[in-house]
Design a protein around this motif. Sequence first.
Motif, short mmCIF file in Angstrom:
data_model
loop_
_atom_site.label_atom_id
_atom_site.label_comp_id
_atom_site.label_asym_id
_atom_site.label_seq_id
_atom_site.Cartn_x
_atom_site.Cartn_y
_atom_site.Cartn_z
N ALA A 116 0.82 -1.21 0.00
CA ALA A 116 0.00 0.00 0.00
C ALA A 116 0.85 1.26 0.00
CB ALA A 116 -0.93 -0.02 1.21
N GLU A 117 2.02 1.19 0.61
CA GLU A 117 2.89 2.38 0.64
C GLU A 117 3.33 2.76 -0.76
OE1 GLU A 117 6.98 3.95 2.86
OE2 GLU A 117 6.27 1.89 3.15
N GLY A 120 0.32 4.18 -2.44
CA GLY A 120 -0.03 5.46 -1.84
C GLY A 120 0.78 6.60 -2.43
N GLU A 124 -4.42 8.14 -5.50
CA GLU A 124 -5.62 7.33 -5.67
C GLU A 124 -5.98 7.13 -7.14
OE1 GLU A 124 -10.30 7.41 -4.20
OE2 GLU A 124 -8.77 8.61 -3.16
N THR A 127 -3.47 4.78 -8.89
CA THR A 127 -3.67 3.42 -8.39
C THR A 127 -4.89 2.78 -9.04
OG1 THR A 127 -2.60 3.85 -6.26
CG2 THR A 127 -4.20 2.04 -6.34
N ALA A 265 -4.68 0.16 -0.18
CA ALA A 265 -4.30 1.50 -0.65
C ALA A 265 -5.50 2.25 -1.20
CB ALA A 265 -3.23 1.37 -1.74
N PRO A 266 -5.57 3.56 -1.00
CA PRO A 266 -6.65 4.36 -1.60
C PRO A 266 -6.64 4.20 -3.12
CG PRO A 266 -5.47 5.65 0.04
CD PRO A 266 -4.68 4.39 -0.15
N TYR A 268 -7.53 1.39 -4.65
CA TYR A 268 -7.56 -0.03 -5.00
C TYR A 268 -9.02 -0.50 -4.95
CZ TYR A 268 -5.87 -4.80 -5.60
OH TYR A 268 -5.61 -6.05 -6.11
#
Length: 347
Positions: A116-117, A120, A124, A127, A265-266, A268
Amino acid sequence: MSDQLPGLDLDAFAAWFRGHRPDAGHDWAAELVAGGKSNLTYRVTDGTDRWIVRRPPLGHVQATAHDMGREFTVMSALAGTAVPVPGTIALCDDDSVLGAQFYVMELVEGTPFRDAEQLGALGEETTAHLCDAMVDVLAALHTVDPAEVGLDGFGRPEGFLARQVNRWGKQMAGSRTRELPDGDRLLAHLASHVPTDGGAPGIVHGDYRLDNLLAVPTDPQPVKAVVDWEMSTLGDPLTDLALLVVYDRVATMVPALGVSDASSAPGYPSPDALMTRYAAARGLDVDALTGAMEFHLGLAHYKLAAILEGIHHRFVAGQTVGGGFEHIGDAVEPLLAAGLRAATGKD
């Protein structure tokens, strides 16, 4: 880079490789590519050019696992389709070279996004763009006609799901280091609930997830290559979709496992969003697709548990290379319990 690594004798490799690339240089070096906990992947250079070498792990190797020939065959066949794959160069079946079958492929520039990092830092929107492409490539794979790319004899789609249950049952039995009662119950349930009305067979990757893609996320077509084809075959494409969903859940089951937590993660997509986009890309009814997933999700949990138990077996025996293996075994029992819930409609 190093001039020698476990499992890769560079002198022996260079002598063999010159049979395929006579103009290869003499300043050889290699490094183990980080992140792999199954097959061993090396980045190799002759001082000028670079390639990727793949071989099975050292020690305890199941007869049906770690098949380098399968990877080489399917990637060679998919070259030129809508599914991006690395270019293949040569396959070696002579165990005397490196002690096992291996192959060489082109090095593709791209990042395997694992956490997620990393996502990130992309933001968003980027991703979401990358994940949409991940699903679209999976749908594209499942629409390839195996006969048109010379893979009509690559597998036996008839009875595929029953054989999958049997195969992963044997894989677990050959690797288990302890009693796993939920595994026994889940295997019995799957064996007695194999669907009989599956759709048209397709090419199945067998281990499809975000970190098995090499990506340039800001590119209009961000997925540059799909890698790790060792479990590919012909069969029910929904097994790939189900495994993707299960991979997205496993990091929250056992945080210490250290596997990809990319799904947090934002940007996803949720499992529902993944399935909706996949259904749209393949022209399927999303409600019918969702209803067909109980068996496949149960099987996906069991398959991943069997894979991790095999890695745990090698770790306990001191046959792994690199770090990050000490918590692998902790994920097996939670996966089996979750798989039993999913397969019986309780999750």
